[in-house]
Design a protein around this motif. Sequence first.
Motif, PDB file in Angstrom:
ATOM      1  N   GLU A  18       0.824  -1.206   0.000  1.00 50.77           N
ATOM      2  CA  GLU A  18       0.000   0.000   0.000  1.00 50.77           C
ATOM      3  C   GLU A  18       0.861   1.261   0.000  1.00 50.77           C
ATOM      4  OE1 GLU A  18      -3.716   2.083   2.413  1.00 50.77           O
ATOM      5  OE2 GLU A  18      -2.732   0.304   3.259  1.00 50.77           O
ATOM      6  N   HIS A  19       1.978   1.219   0.709  1.00 55.52           N
ATOM      7  CA  HIS A  19       2.880   2.367   0.762  1.00 55.52           C
ATOM      8  C   HIS A  19       4.224   1.992   0.113  1.00 55.52           C
ATOM      9  CE1 HIS A  19       0.121   4.682   3.263  1.00 55.52           C
ATOM     10  NE2 HIS A  19      -0.122   3.546   3.903  1.00 55.52           N
ATOM     11  N   ALA A  20       4.133   1.355  -1.037  1.00 54.77           N
ATOM     12  CA  ALA A  20       5.333   0.911  -1.751  1.00 54.77           C
ATOM     13  C   ALA A  20       6.236   2.088  -2.099  1.00 54.77           C
ATOM     14  CB  ALA A  20       4.922   0.179  -3.026  1.00 54.77           C
ATOM     15  N   ARG A  21       7.529   1.820  -2.122  1.00 52.35           N
ATOM     16  CA  ARG A  21       8.522   2.789  -2.557  1.00 52.35           C
ATOM     17  C   ARG A  21       8.948   2.447  -3.974  1.00 52.35           C
ATOM     18  NH1 ARG A  21       7.010   2.512   2.781  1.00 52.35           N
ATOM     19  NH2 ARG A  21       8.153   3.989   4.085  1.00 52.35           N
ATOM     20  N   PRO A  22       9.353   3.439  -4.762  1.00 53.81           N
ATOM     21  CA  PRO A  22       9.859   3.143  -6.112  1.00 53.81           C
ATOM     22  C   PRO A  22      11.010   2.152  -6.050  1.00 53.81           C
ATOM     23  CG  PRO A  22       9.525   5.506  -5.841  1.00 53.81           C
ATOM     24  CD  PRO A  22       9.359   4.887  -4.479  1.00 53.81           C
ATOM     25  N   GLU A  23      11.042   1.204  -6.975  1.00 54.81           N
ATOM     26  CA  GLU A  23      12.054   0.156  -6.957  1.00 54.81           C
ATOM     27  C   GLU A  23      13.413   0.625  -7.463  1.00 54.81           C
ATOM     28  OE1 GLU A  23      10.775  -3.346  -8.959  1.00 54.81           O
ATOM     29  OE2 GLU A  23       9.373  -3.916  -7.369  1.00 54.81           O
ATOM     30  N   GLY A  24      13.463   1.765  -8.109  1.00 52.92           N
ATOM     31  CA  GLY A  24      14.748   2.218  -8.621  1.00 52.92           C
ATOM     32  C   GLY A  24      14.639   3.599  -9.226  1.00 52.92           C
ATOM     33  N   PRO A  25      15.740   4.126  -9.731  1.00 54.03           N
ATOM     34  CA  PRO A  25      15.739   5.449 -10.344  1.00 54.03           C
ATOM     35  C   PRO A  25      14.799   5.503 -11.551  1.00 54.03           C
ATOM     36  CG  PRO A  25      17.982   4.657  -9.969  1.00 54.03           C
ATOM     37  CD  PRO A  25      17.062   3.498  -9.732  1.00 54.03           C
ATOM     38  N   GLY A  26      14.155   6.645 -11.719  1.00 53.10           N
ATOM     39  CA  GLY A  26      13.329   6.858 -12.900  1.00 53.10           C
ATOM     40  C   GLY A  26      11.953   6.254 -12.846  1.00 53.10           C
ATOM     41  N   VAL A  27      11.545   5.696 -11.692  1.00 54.41           N
ATOM     42  CA  VAL A  27      10.208   5.130 -11.566  1.00 54.41           C
ATOM     43  C   VAL A  27       9.461   5.880 -10.463  1.00 54.41           C
ATOM     44  CG1 VAL A  27      10.943   2.866 -12.374  1.00 54.41           C
ATOM     45  CG2 VAL A  27      10.874   3.329  -9.929  1.00 54.41           C
ATOM     46  N   ARG A  28       8.150   5.780 -10.483  1.00 55.69           N
ATOM     47  CA  ARG A  28       7.330   6.437  -9.471  1.00 55.69           C
ATOM     48  C   ARG A  28       6.225   5.486  -9.024  1.00 55.69           C
ATOM     49  NH1 ARG A  28       5.946   8.336 -14.496  1.00 55.69           N
ATOM     50  NH2 ARG A  28       3.719   8.305 -15.040  1.00 55.69           N
ATOM     51  N   VAL A  29       5.727   5.712  -7.827  1.00 60.08           N
ATOM     52  CA  VAL A  29       4.604   4.942  -7.290  1.00 60.08           C
ATOM     53  C   VAL A  29       3.415   5.876  -7.171  1.00 60.08           C
ATOM     54  CG1 VAL A  29       3.731   3.696  -5.280  1.00 60.08           C
ATOM     55  CG2 VAL A  29       6.063   3.283  -6.088  1.00 60.08           C
ATOM     56  N   GLU A  30       2.262   5.412  -7.656  1.00 63.65           N
ATOM     57  CA  GLU A  30       1.059   6.235  -7.687  1.00 63.65           C
ATOM     58  C   GLU A  30      -0.106   5.507  -7.028  1.00 63.65           C
ATOM     59  OE1 GLU A  30       1.957   8.340 -12.044  1.00 63.65           O
ATOM     60  OE2 GLU A  30       0.494   6.696 -11.890  1.00 63.65           O
ATOM     61  N   ARG A  31      -0.912   6.240  -6.285  1.00 65.12           N
ATOM     62  CA  ARG A  31      -2.199   5.722  -5.798  1.00 65.12           C
ATOM     63  C   ARG A  31      -3.250   6.137  -6.819  1.00 65.12           C
ATOM     64  NH1 ARG A  31      -4.254   4.077  -0.665  1.00 65.12           N
ATOM     65  NH2 ARG A  31      -6.367   3.336  -1.019  1.00 65.12           N
ATOM     66  N   ALA A  32      -3.935   5.174  -7.404  1.00 62.08           N
ATOM     67  CA  ALA A  32      -4.935   5.443  -8.432  1.00 62.08           C
ATOM     68  C   ALA A  32      -6.229   4.749  -8.033  1.00 62.08           C
ATOM     69  CB  ALA A  32      -4.456   4.952  -9.796  1.00 62.08           C
ATOM     70  N   GLY A  33      -7.062   5.454  -7.289  1.00 58.81           N
ATOM     71  CA  GLY A  33      -8.304   4.857  -6.823  1.00 58.81           C
ATOM     72  C   GLY A  33      -8.067   3.690  -5.893  1.00 58.81           C
TER      73      GLY A  33
END
Length: 265
Positions: A18-33
């Motif tokens: 639920e509160h995941a962190r990006p796995e590496g450079p250049g990626v993002r984590v988003e909450r979408a609904g």
Amino acid sequence: MESERDALLALFDHEMREHARPEGPGVRVERAGDVVRQVGRADDWNGVVWSAPGLDSARADTAIAAQVAYFTSLGHDAFEWKVYAHDRPADLPERLLAAGFVPEPPETLLVAPVADLPTAVVLPAGIELRTVTDAAGVELMGRAHEEAFGTDWARIGHQVLTRLKEDADSFVGVLAMAGDEPVGSARMEFCPGTGFAGLWGGGTVAPWRGKGVYRAMVAYRARIAAERGYRHLQVDATDRSAPILRRLGFSELSTTTPYVYRPVR
């Protein structure tokens, strides 16, 4: 005890999904609904890591359609919905299949307290472990990986090399070497702000299996995790590695199955 297992699974879901962190450079984590997703470049891992525990059938269909539309719009070749056995609704896998997703082999989610794991590295004669620090080491990891698993290393290799160059403190790569030949490789990824570090990609080439190389690579990484203050190690284990990890003290929390969607071009 069952209550302890349930509490640890709830902690894993909260911190790592639920509160995941990006796995590496250049990626993002988003909450979408009702879902949490990781989004990156085509060579990164793209997909859904968490869905709301109260998700019902109607909302599930809506969420699935929304993620298909979103990831397809990015133009990537594929994305993944990572389904755990305890996810809801209970028929989420069937709904993903109906939407065009294809399941890959399931894995077992295993977790162990770092403090309970052996950290003494015991190696068979002729083997040494090395920490990967450069592109040459990543190439050797790829050779060991492809021989051990029979799968292509290119996409993972790109991710590993990017992380090594841009975010080296969040990653440890390990090589098992017999002279100049790589006979095993493994990775560990740290999740700052959580108590978890993840073990990934551990494999040994066939002639060296059953000699303690895999166990040594686990101990090597457990020692580093302990030094950095992480409380738990997490593994998505294959049927080959799960028995070894159970003997070392890992416990099963759930199973996880990747459901992959590949847009039709």
